[in-house]
Structure formats: structure tokens, C-alpha cells
Motif scaffolding. Structure first.
Motif, PDB file in Angstrom:
ATOM      1  N   ILE A  89      99.313  71.302  58.308  1.00  0.00           N
ATOM      2  CA  ILE A  89      98.428  72.189  57.542  1.00  0.00           C
ATOM      3  C   ILE A  89      98.741  72.138  56.044  1.00  0.00           C
ATOM      4  O   ILE A  89      98.346  73.023  55.288  1.00  0.00           O
ATOM      5  CB  ILE A  89      98.492  73.636  58.064  1.00  0.00           C
TER       6      ILE A  89
ATOM      7  N   CYS B 182     102.158  83.557  54.778  1.00  0.00           N
ATOM      8  CA  CYS B 182     102.511  83.815  56.173  1.00  0.00           C
ATOM      9  C   CYS B 182     102.220  85.290  56.456  1.00  0.00           C
ATOM     10  O   CYS B 182     102.573  86.160  55.657  1.00  0.00           O
ATOM     11  CB  CYS B 182     103.992  83.539  56.418  1.00  0.00           C
TER      12      CYS B 182
ATOM     13  N   VAL C 177      99.922  84.556  61.553  1.00  0.00           N
ATOM     14  CA  VAL C 177      98.898  83.659  61.023  1.00  0.00           C
ATOM     15  C   VAL C 177      99.491  82.972  59.795  1.00  0.00           C
ATOM     16  O   VAL C 177     100.009  83.637  58.891  1.00  0.00           O
ATOM     17  CB  VAL C 177      97.608  84.412  60.643  1.00  0.00           C
ATOM     18  N   ILE C 178      99.404  81.653  59.780  1.00  0.00           N
ATOM     19  CA  ILE C 178      99.975  80.859  58.692  1.00  0.00           C
ATOM     20  C   ILE C 178      98.855  80.120  57.972  1.00  0.00           C
ATOM     21  O   ILE C 178      98.038  79.451  58.620  1.00  0.00           O
ATOM     22  CB  ILE C 178     100.999  79.831  59.226  1.00  0.00           C
ATOM     23  N   HIS C 179      98.813  80.217  56.654  1.00  0.00           N
ATOM     24  CA  HIS C 179      97.844  79.476  55.862  1.00  0.00           C
ATOM     25  C   HIS C 179      98.559  78.400  55.048  1.00  0.00           C
ATOM     26  O   HIS C 179      99.542  78.691  54.348  1.00  0.00           O
ATOM     27  CB  HIS C 179      97.093  80.406  54.911  1.00  0.00           C
TER      28      HIS C 179
ATOM     29  N   SER D  75      95.465  75.957  58.939  1.00  0.00           N
ATOM     30  CA  SER D  75      96.064  77.229  59.310  1.00  0.00           C
ATOM     31  C   SER D  75      96.581  77.152  60.737  1.00  0.00           C
ATOM     32  O   SER D  75      96.263  76.232  61.492  1.00  0.00           O
ATOM     33  CB  SER D  75      95.044  78.363  59.184  1.00  0.00           C
TER      34      SER D  75
ATOM     35  N   THR E 187      97.886  79.855  64.207  1.00  0.00           N
ATOM     36  CA  THR E 187      98.119  81.156  64.821  1.00  0.00           C
ATOM     37  C   THR E 187      99.175  80.963  65.901  1.00  0.00           C
ATOM     38  O   THR E 187      99.001  80.131  66.797  1.00  0.00           O
ATOM     39  CB  THR E 187      96.834  81.725  65.444  1.00  0.00           C
TER      40      THR E 187
ATOM     41  N   HIS F  48      90.840  77.282  57.041  1.00  0.00           N
ATOM     42  CA  HIS F  48      91.323  78.633  57.301  1.00  0.00           C
ATOM     43  C   HIS F  48      90.404  79.437  58.216  1.00  0.00           C
ATOM     44  O   HIS F  48      90.723  80.575  58.552  1.00  0.00           O
ATOM     45  CB  HIS F  48      91.519  79.381  55.982  1.00  0.00           C
TER      46      HIS F  48
ATOM     47  N   GLU G 278      89.244  79.972  61.719  1.00  0.00           N
ATOM     48  CA  GLU G 278      89.784  79.574  63.018  1.00  0.00           C
ATOM     49  C   GLU G 278      88.714  79.555  64.125  1.00  0.00           C
ATOM     50  O   GLU G 278      88.878  80.138  65.191  1.00  0.00           O
ATOM     51  CB  GLU G 278      90.960  80.482  63.400  1.00  0.00           C
TER      52      GLU G 278
END
Length: 453
Positions: A207, A213, A322-324, A329, A331, A345, A347
Motif C-alpha cells: 500500500i 493508522c 484501518v491503515i492508509h 489501504s 483493514t 482508500h 474499500e
């Protein structure tokens, strides 16, 4: 950790105290029966049975004992300790029903009282294991004693409730390294194969660079049991340890720690500071709990982590991370059984580029399997530093929310403020560290009022 249905009990009577004193004397006699260094007390040379002592017989302790006894190789539950007799006996009954051939805990190896952990640990040899699963406030004390004694340790999260406690845990971890002792920590998500695979892919660039985060734990209210007639204030608070900050460190420390730790694992760094807020919006139970936290953490490179926790009825529930990143991204985290990675981003299903498939191992069991394997193979295994820093990150968040200040990691770790000073000397005759007022309300920090950190 899920709320447990704890049955509250009154203080130990004089009869119980005398019975425990007799047990301690019996334990001292057994200590002299060791046949050789490196063998469990009562074992014969060549016996590779790992003796297990359980300190803290609540739901999580009972579960940890199940996990320990399921590991490969011979194991025996050898001693148990708790402050409540009903809880000790209930746990022992459950474990015995599941593992009838692996439980050898006669009455003389059942210890009650604030110092019961010492008697249980004293029965262990250097290849044996103590499971430390009491409320987090006692973890530094018990860990230090176990390491000084020279046995291996599984310690449930959380690992301390304040800076002085964390420093004590870190010192014990360093001493364990010098003694070649193995220490496992109860952040079981670190041993979830699906999550390990997801984070490996993120670290490999799936990603892009990590931007933000998000750690969440949103669900219904934490349980509370009213004080029973004749029960001391100290016993009442220990029986409801999730509700009192001096015992569990707060909701963000003892509950949200899992997904805070996962975010830091993804980022491969610990935050350098935190600012945030929290409070008691709808909760009416007579305890100390904030019912919501919202804390923004800053990493050294300027990126952010946001931790949000709430336990209020009839509100949005979410449990996970959830991480961008710059290109996608993810989950994942505790509460997400099948982690997924997406392009961008948004989902949507069509944006999923990887999702775990198949049945995952039980992370609670897997962490014990790895721990006991390290003991049997005499491989290095010490999770103390990582676990302590995860707990310190959560504690820093609580400090920021309660004080209304921005707090640095170094400042939080160096703090001399103890939530329960003198806990080492605590007995059933001791006063509880916090007391209710005339309206049966407990002190609750108000931000901006000069709360110590």
C-alpha cells in the motif's frame, strides 16, 4: 479482553488466612526437595515435564492455563494462586475437567492472599512456567519476582498501569535476558498468521508508504457488579478490576492496547507523543471508567495514529485497525478475522487485492505453542521490551486524555507518578488506593485541572 462475570467475595477470613499460612509452610518444605538445578520441583532427572503455575484464576487465567496444557510435550498444572478462594476453586474445576491427567494441584499447592504468587512461583524450577494473569497493576511486581526466582513467564496484557511500572517491567526483561529465561506477552495478535501475512505484505510495499493508522475498539458497556454487604473496599475494587484505573490502567490501556500495538507493528515504530481527549459521558456506575477515548499519536516522521475507544450502549460498534498508505489501504487487527488489502482508500469489494482465505490458527493457542517450543528447544524468546512499549504507548494516551496536554513518550516513561503507591506491601488490611465520596462516587480526572502525568 472481554468482560468476565466475576463473582464478588468478601475478605478472606482468619480461617482462610491461617489455612494459607499453613500452605506457605508446606511450600517451603517442598522447596527443599529439588533433585537438581534445571528440573521442576518434584521431577526426576530426565523428566521433560514442564510444571505450570497459574497466578490469577479469572477467565483469562483459566484460558491461558488451557493453552499452556495444550502445547506439545508433557505439561502439568502444578500450583495455583489467587486472592479469592471461589475463583481459584472454580478455575481449578474447569481446568481439571478439560485436562484430568495434567492437573496435579493438591490443597497444599493452592495459595490464597496478596502474597500467594510467591508461594506458587517458589515451587517452580528453571524449565517451568508461571502464568501471570492478575490485574495489570500487579504485573510488574509478579514479573520481577518470577525473574528473580528464575522461571519462565507468560504475562497477560496489560503489563503495567504507569511509567514506574513499565520501567520495572523493562528491568525485569533485561534480567531475564541475562538469565536466559523465556518471557511471552499476551498480545496474541502478534502471533496470528493471517495478520502476520498482511503486515508482511504491507512492509513489502503493498500500500506504499504508511500515512495514517486508525485503531478502534467500539462496543457496549463494560460490566460492573455492586459491592456486596460485608466486602471491603479493596476486595470490591479488585473484583471489579476493569472499572478502576489503578488496577487496569483504563479502557485504553487494558482493552484498546491490542489494536494500538498492531498499528505500531504496521508502522514499525513507537509514537513520540500523544494528545487527545476522553471522558465519562453516559456511564453512571460508581467506578472510575472513562467511557470514551480519542487520542492522536504522532510518529517521529510526522505521520499519525488515531486511537478511538468507546463502551457506550446503542452506539456504532467497530473493532479493528484501518491503515492508509500512499497507494492503498488495509483493514486488519484484532476483531478482523480475515484481513484485507485494497488499492486506494475506498474499500469496495472490487478494490480488494488480497484477503486472507482459509481457517486461521487460534492466536491465543499459537502464542503458547511458540513460547513452550522455545523453552523446550532453549531458543531465545523474550517479548518484554515490545510488550512494555506497547503498554507505555497506551498509558501515554491515557495521560494525554486525562491531563488535556500533549505528552511525549520520553516524558511518560520517565514519570514518577504511581497510580497505587506502595502496592508491593498491600495486604487485605490495606486501604484501597482510591475511595468513594459521600455520594459513592470515585475520583475521575478532569482535563485541564493539573492532573499529574
Amino acid at each position: 479482553m472481554k468482560p468476565t462475570n466475576t463473582v464478588i467475595e468478601t475478605d478472606p477470613s482468619r480461617r482462610t488466612f491461617l489455612k494459607n499460612t499453613g500452605k506457605s509452610a508446606a511450600a517451603a518444605g517442598l522447596m527443599g526437595a529439588a533433585t537438581a538445578p534445571g528440573f521442576a520441583q518434584g521431577a526426576s532427572p530426565g523428566d521433560d515435564t514442564i510444571k505450570v503455575a497459574l497466578v490469577g484464576c479469572g477467565g483469562r487465567g483459566t484460558g491461558a492455563a488451557f493453552n499452556a496444557l495444550k502445547t506439545s510435550g508433557p505439561t502439568k498444572l502444578w500450583a495455583v494462586a489467587d486472592v479469592f478462594e471461589h475463583r481459584l476453586e472454580s478455575s481449578l474445576k474447569s481446568i481439571s475437567a478439560q485436562f484430568p491427567k495434567q492437573v496435579e494441584v493438591p490443597p497444599e499447592r493452592r495459595f490464597l492472599g496478596m502474597d500467594a504468587y510467591q508461594s506458587a512461583i517458589d515451587l517452580l524450577g528453571e524449565t517451568d512456567v508461571v502464568l501471570l494473569t492478575t490485574p495489570p497493576a500487579f504485573r510488574p511486581i509478579h514479573l520481577e519476582y518470577a525473574v528473580n526466582h528464575g522461571c519462565n513467564v507468560f504475562m497477560e496484557k496489560s503489563f503495567a498501569v504507569d511509567g514506574p511500572g513499565i520501567r520495572r517491567v523493562l528491568r525485569a526483561g533485561e534480567a531475564a535476558d541475562r538469565k536466559n529465561l523465556k518471557i511471552a506477552g499476551g498480545l496474541m495478535s502478534r502471533h496470528s498468521p493471517p495478520l502476520e501475512e498482511a503486515i508482511r505484505r504491507i512492509h513489502d510495499g503493498a500500500i506504499g508508504d504508511i500515512i495514517t493508522c486508525w485503531a478502534y475498539r467500539e462496543h457496549g458497556p463494560v460490566g460492573f457488579k455492586p459491592k456486596q454487604s460485608g466486602m471491603s473496599e479493596l476486595a470490591h475494587q479488585i473484583a471489579n478490576y476493569s472499572n478502576f484505573t489503578w488496577l487496569n490502567g483504563s479502557f485504553i490501556v487494558d482493552w484498546l492496547i491490542h489494536n494500538i500495538d498492531v498499528c505500531c507493528w504496521v508502522k514499525n515504530a513507537w509514537p513520540v507523543s500523544a494528545q487527545g481527549q476522553g471522558g465519562r459521558q453516559v456511564r453512571s456506575q460508581p467506578d472510575q471508567m472513562y467511557d470514551h477515548f480519542a487520542v492522536e499519536y504522532r510518529f517521529a516522521d510526522g505521520t499519525r495514529m488515531f486511537a478511538q475507544g468507546r463502551h457506550i450502549p446503542n452506539t456504532w460498534n467497530h473493532f479493528g485497525d484501518v491503515i492508509h498508505g500512499t497507494t492503498g489501504s488495509a483493514t486488519l487487527g484484532e476483531g478482523v478475522s480475515k484481513p484485507r488489502i485494497c488499492r486506494g482508500h475506498d474499500e469496495k469489494v472490487e478494490n480488494v487485492i488480497w484477503r486472507h482465505k482459509g481457517t486461521a490458527k487460534n492466536a491465543y493457542q499459537h502464542e503458547h505453542d511458540l513460547f513452550f517450543e522455545a523453552i523446550r528447544q532453549n531458543n531465545p524468546y523474550n517479548e518484554t521490551d515490545r510488550c512494555a512499549r506497547a503498554a507505555m504507548t497506551a498509558i501515554m494516551g491515557r495521560m494525554a486524555a486525562e491531563s488535556g496536554r500533549e505528552v511525549t513518550f520520553e516524558e511518560a516513561l520517565a514519570s514518577d507518578h504511581e497510580l497505587a503507591p506502595g502496592l508491593d506491601a498491600c495486604t487485605w488490611a490495606s486501604d484501597a488506593p482510591v475511595r468513594p465520596d459521600a455520594d459513592n462516587q470515585y475520583p475521575i480526572p478532569n482535563p485541564g485541572q493539573g492532573n499529574p502525568i
